[in-house]
Scaffold this motif. Structure first.
Motif: not given
Length: 146
Positions: A135-144
């Protein structure tokens, strides 16, 4: 003279090492490239969104050298600012416009936070799985915000 002796010694050590890579018939060895995990990347990903509104659609690209697995290929996870997982969904290749065994896929998605959820920095993680379960992943950080 000493330099020539060192060069001859280094060359013979290298030749002995290469010979040791072969089989008993002296046919030499083969180089096996290292396996690569899937890689996920975001194109034009959002950095912020208001509660109750969806972000504009953005593209997720997935490179899968080992081939996309036939089921549970993509996992989408959403975590709130305290780190609690709010969403966890799996998708088959066909659900994200891909084919089983493909080595590259891309799809569009968006990000949405329902009213009543907390403001702050949320995480949106996309994980891809190949046919060997790497597996490989990427995380996106989003300000709500409100």
């Amino acid at each position: 003279m000493q330099r020539t002796a060192l060069t001859v010694l280094a060359t013979s050590l290298l030749a002995a090492g290469l010979t040791a890579c072969g089989d008993s018939r002296g046919t030499g060895g083969s180089i096996v490239p290292p396996t690569q995990n899937p890689a996920v990347s975001f194109i034009n990903a959002p950095t912020s969104v208001r509660v109750g509104q969806a972000t504009p659609p953005f593209t997720v690209q997935v490179s899968v050298p080992g081939g996309a697995r036939s089921s549970q290929f993509i996992e989408l996870e959403t975590f709130n600012p305290s780190g609690a997982r709010i969403q966890n969904q799996f998708f088959n290749p066909q659900q994200v416009n891909c084919n089983s065994g493909s080595t590259f896929c891309s799809f569009n998605t968006d990000f949405f936070v329902q009213f009543g959820q907390p403001t702050g920095v949320w995480q949106f993680r996309v994980t891809a799985f190949d046919q060997q379960n790497r597996s490989g992943s990427q995380t996106l950080f989003i300000t709500v915000f409100q």
